[in-house]
Design a protein around this motif. Structure first.
Motif, PDB file in Angstrom:
ATOM      1  N   TYR A 117      -5.267   5.638  13.687  1.00  0.00           N
ATOM      2  CA  TYR A 117      -5.277   4.890  12.422  1.00  0.00           C
ATOM      3  C   TYR A 117      -6.189   5.565  11.404  1.00  0.00           C
ATOM      4  CZ  TYR A 117      -6.473   1.344   8.976  1.00  0.00           C
ATOM      5  OH  TYR A 117      -6.697   0.697   7.794  1.00  0.00           O
ATOM      6  N   TYR A 118      -7.369   5.949  11.852  1.00  0.00           N
ATOM      7  CA  TYR A 118      -8.319   6.600  10.951  1.00  0.00           C
ATOM      8  C   TYR A 118      -7.740   7.919  10.425  1.00  0.00           C
ATOM      9  CZ  TYR A 118     -12.458   9.089   9.319  1.00  0.00           C
ATOM     10  OH  TYR A 118     -13.354   9.812   8.556  1.00  0.00           O
ATOM     11  N   THR A 119      -7.092   8.678  11.320  1.00  0.00           N
ATOM     12  CA  THR A 119      -6.504   9.960  10.923  1.00  0.00           C
ATOM     13  C   THR A 119      -5.408   9.772   9.885  1.00  0.00           C
ATOM     14  OG1 THR A 119      -6.952  10.835  13.144  1.00  0.00           O
ATOM     15  CG2 THR A 119      -5.380  12.044  11.780  1.00  0.00           C
ATOM     16  N   VAL A 120      -4.500   8.810  10.136  1.00  0.00           N
ATOM     17  CA  VAL A 120      -3.407   8.561   9.197  1.00  0.00           C
ATOM     18  C   VAL A 120      -3.949   8.012   7.877  1.00  0.00           C
ATOM     19  CG1 VAL A 120      -1.326   7.166   8.789  1.00  0.00           C
ATOM     20  CG2 VAL A 120      -1.701   8.229  11.014  1.00  0.00           C
ATOM     21  N   TYR A 121      -4.988   7.200   7.976  1.00  0.00           N
ATOM     22  CA  TYR A 121      -5.635   6.664   6.764  1.00  0.00           C
ATOM     23  C   TYR A 121      -6.139   7.804   5.891  1.00  0.00           C
ATOM     24  CZ  TYR A 121      -8.733   3.765   3.878  1.00  0.00           C
ATOM     25  OH  TYR A 121      -9.346   3.138   2.815  1.00  0.00           O
ATOM     26  N   GLN A 122      -6.747   8.810   6.521  1.00  0.00           N
ATOM     27  CA  GLN A 122      -7.280   9.947   5.780  1.00  0.00           C
ATOM     28  C   GLN A 122      -6.177  10.853   5.240  1.00  0.00           C
ATOM     29  OE1 GLN A 122     -10.557  10.406   5.042  1.00  0.00           O
ATOM     30  NE2 GLN A 122     -10.971   8.451   6.061  1.00  0.00           N
ATOM     31  N   LEU A 123      -5.052  10.925   5.959  1.00  0.00           N
ATOM     32  CA  LEU A 123      -3.962  11.810   5.559  1.00  0.00           C
ATOM     33  C   LEU A 123      -3.076  11.211   4.474  1.00  0.00           C
ATOM     34  CD1 LEU A 123      -2.801  13.169   9.045  1.00  0.00           C
ATOM     35  CD2 LEU A 123      -4.068  14.422   7.292  1.00  0.00           C
ATOM     36  N   GLY A 124      -3.185   9.903   4.258  1.00  0.00           N
ATOM     37  CA  GLY A 124      -2.339   9.237   3.268  1.00  0.00           C
ATOM     38  C   GLY A 124      -2.537   9.800   1.870  1.00  0.00           C
ATOM     39  N   MET A 125      -1.462   9.808   1.089  1.00  0.00           N
ATOM     40  CA  MET A 125      -1.535  10.284  -0.296  1.00  0.00           C
ATOM     41  C   MET A 125      -1.021   9.183  -1.232  1.00  0.00           C
ATOM     42  SD  MET A 125      -0.229  14.235   0.109  1.00  0.00           S
ATOM     43  CE  MET A 125      -0.559  14.577  -1.617  1.00  0.00           C
ATOM     44  N   PRO A 126      -1.938   8.512  -1.951  1.00  0.00           N
ATOM     45  CA  PRO A 126      -3.386   8.741  -1.943  1.00  0.00           C
ATOM     46  C   PRO A 126      -4.023   8.249  -0.636  1.00  0.00           C
ATOM     47  CG  PRO A 126      -2.872   6.818  -3.252  1.00  0.00           C
ATOM     48  CD  PRO A 126      -1.551   7.446  -2.882  1.00  0.00           C
ATOM     49  N   GLN A 127      -5.274   8.607  -0.438  1.00  0.00           N
ATOM     50  CA  GLN A 127      -5.963   8.241   0.805  1.00  0.00           C
ATOM     51  C   GLN A 127      -5.944   6.730   1.013  1.00  0.00           C
ATOM     52  OE1 GLN A 127     -10.452   8.386   1.540  1.00  0.00           O
ATOM     53  NE2 GLN A 127      -9.797  10.353   2.389  1.00  0.00           N
TER      54      GLN A 127
END
Length: 244
Positions: A117-127
């Motif tokens: 979840y944390y990884t996908v949260y960081q990879l989201g555009m926008p974050q």
């Protein structure tokens, strides 16, 4: 119950069982979520954890029976069943102790996936561009699913003294109640009853909870199946008194 719970949990973590379960689950989920191109999160057009929640039930169908198969089958084969039930505990307390120990182990294996979840949260555009509420609902669905599969596994272990048979029975039962009923409902012969039939399966309620529909009907379904399975376990183990 606490005594049995501690003993069982200690047995899991003092052997390789707990670590093998965690490694197998996390490696398998890692491959599906990040490596295999057909299901990789990195290849998705938007940030989500759909592969985790769609594949986990099928992994749990095998992983949870592997954990629970020894619960009572091993006691029977080793001849320690009668010694276990001479303790000043009600049968149901013993069952619950074993049940909660197995379930906690499964949840321990699931806990590290929060990193996803944390990884996908960081990879989201926008974050942070992801549906957090749906992910929370999906995790709740996985917890209920794990609890149900664990109850099925405990019951399967109670009806035989062979761990392999207990494993196979649990796998079959988990598959039947999760995927079997929904597949049966999809056959085009039921007219207007397809939806009603699908409601008897775990898949229907798991998908509902995963979409954020955490209402009393879904929760009651899971709790009912768990209660029935554990009650059947108590009835099976109680039959030893009738045989005397």
């Amino acid at each position: 119950m606490i005594q049995i719970f501690r003993k069982e949990l200690s047995t899991y973590f003092s052997s390789l069982i707990a670590y093998v379960v965690m490694v197998v689950f996390l490696v398998t989920m890692g491959l599906f979520c990040w490596v295999f191109p057909q299901t990789s999160i990195l290849g998705s057009a938007y940030a989500n954890l759909d592969p985790l929640f769609s594949i986990s039930p099928y992994i749990f169908m095998f992983l949870i029976p592997a954990i629970t198969m020894r619960s009572f089958a091993e006691e029977k084969k080793a001849g320690t069943m009668e010694l276990l039930f001479t303790r000043p505990l009600a049968d149901f307390h013993i069952i619950l102790g074993k049940y909660w120990a197995a379930l906690i182990l499964v949840l321990f294996a699931l806990l590290p996936t929060l990193i996803y979840y944390y990884t996908v949260y960081q990879l989201g555009m926008p974050q942070g561009n992801l549906d957090t509420a749906a992910i929370i609902g999906s995790y709740i669905g996985l917890v209920f699913l794990s609890a149900t599969f664990t109850a099925i596994g405990i019951f399967s272990s109670a009806i035989t003294n062979n761990q392999i048979i207990a494993f196979l029975l649990a796998v079959f039962a988990c598959f039947a109640i999760y995927d079997g009923i929904s597949s049966l409902a999809s056959i085009n012969i039921w007219s207007g009853y397809s939806y009603t039939i699908s409601q008897w399966g775990i898949d229907h309620h798991y998908q509902s909870v995963s979409k954020g529909l955490i209402d009393s009907r879904n929760i009651l379904y899971f709790l009912s199946v768990i209660t029935v399975m554990l009650s059947l376990t108590a009835l099976t183990l109680g039959s030893r008194k009738w045989e005397k």
